[in-house]
Write a protein that holds these residues in place. Structure first.
Motif, PDB file in Angstrom:
ATOM      1  N   CYS A  12      11.597 -12.833   0.444  1.00 41.03           N
ATOM      2  CA  CYS A  12      11.483 -12.114  -0.719  1.00 41.03           C
ATOM      3  C   CYS A  12      11.166 -13.064  -1.994  1.00 41.03           C
ATOM      4  N   THR A  30       8.399 -11.994  -4.310  1.00 36.78           N
ATOM      5  CA  THR A  30       7.966 -11.334  -5.566  1.00 36.78           C
ATOM      6  C   THR A  30       8.899 -10.158  -5.881  1.00 36.78           C
ATOM      7  N   SER A  40       8.208  -6.161  -5.078  1.00 30.95           N
ATOM      8  CA  SER A  40       7.168  -5.756  -4.009  1.00 30.95           C
ATOM      9  C   SER A  40       7.723  -5.157  -2.900  1.00 30.95           C
ATOM     10  N   ILE A  66       7.871  -3.900   1.141  1.00 27.02           N
ATOM     11  CA  ILE A  66       7.490  -4.330   2.415  1.00 27.02           C
ATOM     12  C   ILE A  66       7.979  -3.166   3.507  1.00 27.02           C
ATOM     13  N   VAL A 114      12.528  -2.748  -0.922  1.00 28.07           N
ATOM     14  CA  VAL A 114      12.078  -3.587  -1.989  1.00 28.07           C
ATOM     15  C   VAL A 114      12.432  -4.937  -2.234  1.00 28.07           C
ATOM     16  N   CYS A 115      12.023  -5.949  -2.586  1.00 27.00           N
ATOM     17  CA  CYS A 115      12.577  -7.170  -2.949  1.00 27.00           C
ATOM     18  C   CYS A 115      13.065  -7.232  -4.361  1.00 27.00           C
ATOM     19  N   ASP A 166       4.612   2.363  -4.692  1.00 28.47           N
ATOM     20  CA  ASP A 166       4.374   0.991  -4.293  1.00 28.47           C
ATOM     21  C   ASP A 166       4.826   0.164  -5.149  1.00 28.47           C
ATOM     22  N   LYS A 167       5.721   0.452  -5.772  1.00 27.85           N
ATOM     23  CA  LYS A 167       6.335  -0.884  -6.596  1.00 27.85           C
ATOM     24  C   LYS A 167       7.990  -0.528  -7.024  1.00 27.85           C
ATOM     25  N   THR A 177      10.780  -5.876 -13.256  1.00 20.34           N
ATOM     26  CA  THR A 177       9.692  -5.007 -13.784  1.00 20.34           C
ATOM     27  C   THR A 177      10.320  -4.027 -14.776  1.00 20.34           C
ATOM     28  N   THR A 220      -6.578  -6.346  -9.828  1.00 22.14           N
ATOM     29  CA  THR A 220      -5.784  -5.303  -8.934  1.00 22.14           C
ATOM     30  C   THR A 220      -6.509  -4.279  -8.721  1.00 22.14           C
ATOM     31  N   THR A 275      -7.447  -2.890  -5.011  1.00 22.65           N
ATOM     32  CA  THR A 275      -6.387  -1.926  -4.315  1.00 22.65           C
ATOM     33  C   THR A 275      -6.219  -0.686  -5.071  1.00 22.65           C
ATOM     34  N   ASP A 283      -6.711  -8.032  -3.153  1.00 26.58           N
ATOM     35  CA  ASP A 283      -6.228  -6.866  -4.001  1.00 26.58           C
ATOM     36  C   ASP A 283      -7.306  -6.637  -5.171  1.00 26.58           C
TER      37      ASP A 283
END
Length: 849
Positions: free
Chosen positions: A572, A574, A577, A579, A590-591, A607-608, A614, A758, A761, A827
């Motif tokens: 982990c 970021t 992020s 996975i 989620v990280c 996807d976040k 954040t 970005t 992506t 990306d």
């Protein structure tokens, strides 16, 4: 008057001695004044005066000495010196006809020997007349009818020419030569024929010749021909003819040398007195000689063929001829090996089958022979229990040990040779054998074989900790003593490991052991066996046993949660992020602050992850062709904040009737599909129509700019190797009302989607890209990896990237124009230059009002 009757045998002998001495002097070339025989140096056979002879003792019995001042020989007999020139013998004067075949000496038959004899010696009459010479001819017994010859010899043992012929009269080797008359006392008897082999019991296949040399001067009428008389013959001739010995002394010495060669102590004067099948009614000395003779005969015979036997005899005679020594030590050792392994009863059985029962004790002499050749010596009561090895290196039984049982040597047991001359020890004391590596222990007042220590060795400091197996039991060496090993001790003996290793037992393959803190222990459970030891160093490690995942926590394997095993091995780095699960890829995580947690549905959709990192961020998501939603990260949750409404999107190209999706992004309206209008210098990937249907066509820059001016003049004459100055916007190959975007319009798009880092992506389609390099397609741009065309019919990298043409030419190089590349592994998206000759994709942008 008859010379022999007047002077007797002594007169003839004296004359012969004197004449022989002279002849010898002449032959050697000595000074005429020298009246003695040729010097014999240190052999003691010649002296100057009577005083020099010394005393006649029992040890010198039978010796002869030549005295120069008397010109004669003296014999040591019954402790007195006897002048042989005065010794007389009675001869028969009865001159009856001779029955046997006899040859008298003639000038024609005797040759040089006869003529020289007449010069040296002049016989004056018979010394023996009309005697019958009897005896036996034996190797084994010679066969009935075998020819037999008697040759008269002069004193120098050369033939006189007189000869008698007869034959063997029985299969026991008996013979009689009747009416023999001699003027000289010496004779050679010769027999030739087949003989019985005393070892095999069979007749020989080859004939053999044996000789005997005898002296008839002392009333002798019986002469045996045997192997001993034959073996001594050449040696006797040499001693008499070359060394000047008397016949008596030469025979005695030769016989004694043969006895010495065969390791026997038997005293022999006349070898012709012995017979191998005679034991009853004879003296002890004769019986001993008979046994010795049979033993020698057996040794020579062994397991040899007739030819090999004859060769052995001939070699022996030649070997001892000049020095009286038998130097063939290998043959001597081979005979000893044969005698040692030979079944002595074989000869008695063979001879008994011939109806002969009178057999001497030859076995004793075979024993004496191999005992001495092996270096053992005699075995008597005084040497009882003595242990000694065979020291003869030429023997195949070299270094074999024997023990004297007071009567004979027998092979020693391992115990006997190992403990010979050992004294008592201390109780429990160990000792290695004298000869073998057998270990013995002193218990109960005696040395006993320590079978365990012999098998696995002594327990000493040097092998402390060693585990060995004996008689089904495992032992471990501790404190200088063997003790029974535990299962752990013997099952892990020899195993090497590092911390945490798990290995099967050395003996019990179904048992498992763990290496921990520098030592092996029994595995605690199945997980330790399957997964290894859960140590501090392995804290957090996830491993699978069967269908179950385990995690190492606090030095114990416990069943892992889905989160633990599905994120194991992921880092982990970021925050926010997302996975996919390691085991279940559909699971999303989620990280969040260096750890993973399960992702919420909206986080997966966006996807976040909404995390502290954040917090306060906004995220725009295209919900439909006409709707964008904006989400705000607030207290760990994404919340919809506002929506953007855009134009619905489709376009129909009137030139070919194809319809394309469109999308509004920011202030621009874009085709949401690649152009698929067929024009000059446009191609389908791999020249296959199916690729055009999915990816659109690939255009050179000239084709994309419509350099022919077919649809407009803004891009006319813009192509490869041409520098042009188009009027913007350039419609190019696009439908009416749309144009080929320039570089600034592409940058406007990047800004609208959040920047070029970005953009890739967000603009890529959600499928079709290599190695899961798919995008989010956040703005419904749906960029597909169409690849490119390079050169003539060379298509590259569909699935990897897409190149979109711009209408902006590279000022510094007219062969290049700018294009946008989006790649599977990145990306971002970028604007770069590309050869006008390459085939790339076209996305048209709508003209502004």
């Amino acid at each position: 008057m008859d010379w022999n009757k007047k002077h007797g045998f002594a007169g003839l002998l004296k004359a012969g001695v004197a004449f022989s001495s002279c002849a010898l002097l002449f032959a050697c070339g000595d000074d005429a004044n020298n009246s003695s025989k040729p010097s014999s140096n240190d052999d003691g056979r010649e002296v100057a005066t009577l005083v020099d002879m010394g005393r006649c003792t029992s040890e010198r019995e039978g010796d002869t000495v030549y005295v120069a001042e008397k010109l004669t020989d003296y014999l040591c007999k019954n402790k007195s010196w006897v002048d042989l020139s005065e010794n007389t013998t009675n001869s028969s004067s009865d001159k009856t006809d001779v029955v046997s075949s006899v040859k008298e000496p003639t000038s024609s038959s005797t040759g040089n020997d006869a003529s020289s004899s007449s010069e040296e010696e002049t016989p004056e009459g018979f010394i023996r007349e009309n005697i019958s010479v009897t005896g036996v001819a034996q190797k084994g017994p010679f066969k009935f009818g075998s020819p037999l010859n008697l040759y008269e010899l002069k004193k120098d043992l050369k033939p006189s020419g007189r000869e008698y012929n007869d034959e063997i009269s029985s299969n026991k080797g008996d013979f009689v030569i009747p009416k023999v008359s001699l003027v000289y006392p010496y004779a050679k008897l010769e027999v030739r024929g087949l003989y019985r082999n005393e070892v095999t019991g069979e007749w020989s296949t080859d004939s053999m010749t044996l000789w005997a040399l005898t002296d008839f001067s002392e009333e002798r009428t019986e002469v045996n021909i045997n192997l001993l008389t034959h073996l001594e013959y050449d040696r006797v001739l040499y001693l008499v003819q070359e060394k000047g010995y008397s016949v008596y002394a030469a025979k005695k010495q030769a016989a004694q040398e043969i006895m010495t060669a065969f390791e026997f102590a038997t005293a022999v004067t006349y070898s012709e007195d012995f017979a191998i099948f005679q034991n009853e009614g004879v003296s002890a000395n004769t019986s001993a000689g008979n046994g010795t003779l049979l033993a020698i005969s057996a040794l020579v015979m062994g397991n040899c063929s007739d030819t090999e036997v004859q060769n052995a005899i001939d070699k022996f005679r030649e070997d001892i001829k000049t020095d009286g020594e038998w130097n063939d030590l290998q043959t001597k050792a081979t005979m000893a090996d044969w005698a040692y392994s030979f079944d002595y009863s074989t000869i008695r059985a063979s001879v008994k089958s011939w109806n002969i029962l009178d057999i001497p004790d030859y076995e004793t002499y075979l024993d004496i022979y191999w005992n001495n050749v092996y270096g053992l010596g005699g075995c008597s009561v005084n040497r009882k229990d003595v242990v000694a090895p065979n020291t003869n290196k030429l023997s195949k039984n070299y270094n074999k040990y024997f023990i004297c049982n007071s009567a004979k040597w027998v092979e020693a047991t391992t115990y006997q040779k190992d403990t010979y001359e050992w004294v008592a020890g201390k109780s429990g004391e160990f000792k290695k054998g004298n000869v073998t590596d057998t270990i013995y222990v002193y218990n109960n007042s005696k040395w006993n074989v320590a079978e365990r220590e012999t098998a696995i060795g002594l327990c000493q400091n040097s092998n402390a900790g060693v585990v060995s197996k004996f008689d089904g039991t495992y032992y471990i060496c501790k404190n200088n003593a063997w003790g029974i090993a535990t299962v752990l001790e013997y099952d892990t003996y020899g195993l090497t490991g590092v911390e945490g290793d798990v290995k099967a037992g050395v003996v019990n393959k179904d048992k498992y052991y763990v290496y921990e803190n520098g030592a092996w222990r029994v595995a605690a459970n199945e997980q330790e066996v399957a997964l290894g030891v859960c140590t501090t160093a392995r804290e957090g490690v996830v491993a699978k046993d069967g269908d179950t995942y385990y995690i190492c926590k606090s030095r114990t394997w416990t069943i892992a949660t889905v989160l633990e095993y599905d994120t194991y091995g992921k880092t982990c780095l970021t925050d926010g992020s997302i996975i996919a699960g390691v085991v279940v890829s559909s699971n999303k995580y989620v990280c969040d602050a260096e750890f993973f947690r399960k992702a919420e549905t909206l986080e997966i959709s966006l996807d976040k992850g909404c995390v502290s990192y954040t917090e306060g961020n906004e995220l725009r998501k295209n919900m439909s062709p006409v709707l964008d939603s904006v989400y705000l990260c607030n207290n760990g949750l994404w919340k919809a904040s506002r929506e953007y409404i855009g134009e619905s999107g489709s376009l129909t190209d009137p030139r070919d009737g194809k319809t394309y999706k469109t999308v509004v992004i920011g202030t621009q309206t874009w085709m949401a599909e690649n152009l698929n209008f067929k024009a000059y210098k446009s191609y389908c990937y791999n020249d296959s129509a199916k690729y055009c249907t999915k990816y659109g066509r690939l255009y050179t820059w000239a084709s994309a700019m419509d350099s022919a001016g077919t649809w407009s003049t803004n891009g006319k004459d813009c192509g490869f190797r041409k520098t042009c100055s188009p009027t913007y916007p350039v419609r190019g190959i696009c439908p009416e009302g749309w144009h080929l975007p320039d570089s600034t319009e592409w940058y406007t798009l990047f800004t609208a989607v959040g920047g070029k880092k970005t953009a890739g992506t967000k603009l890529k389609s959600t499928s079709g890209w290599r190695d899961n390099g798919n995008g989010m397609d956040t703005f419904w741009f749906s960029a597909l990896p169409a690849g490119s065309r390079f050169g003539d019919e060379d298509y590259l990298s569909v699935g990897d990237y897409v190149d979109f043409w711009s209408s902006t030419e590279k000022i510094t190089n007219g062969n290049y124009a700018y294009s946008v590349r989006i790649i599977y592994s990145s990306d971002g998206a970028g604007l770069g230059d590309m050869s006008k000759y390459i085939g790339g994709s076209v996305r048209c942008v709508k003209n502004s009002n």
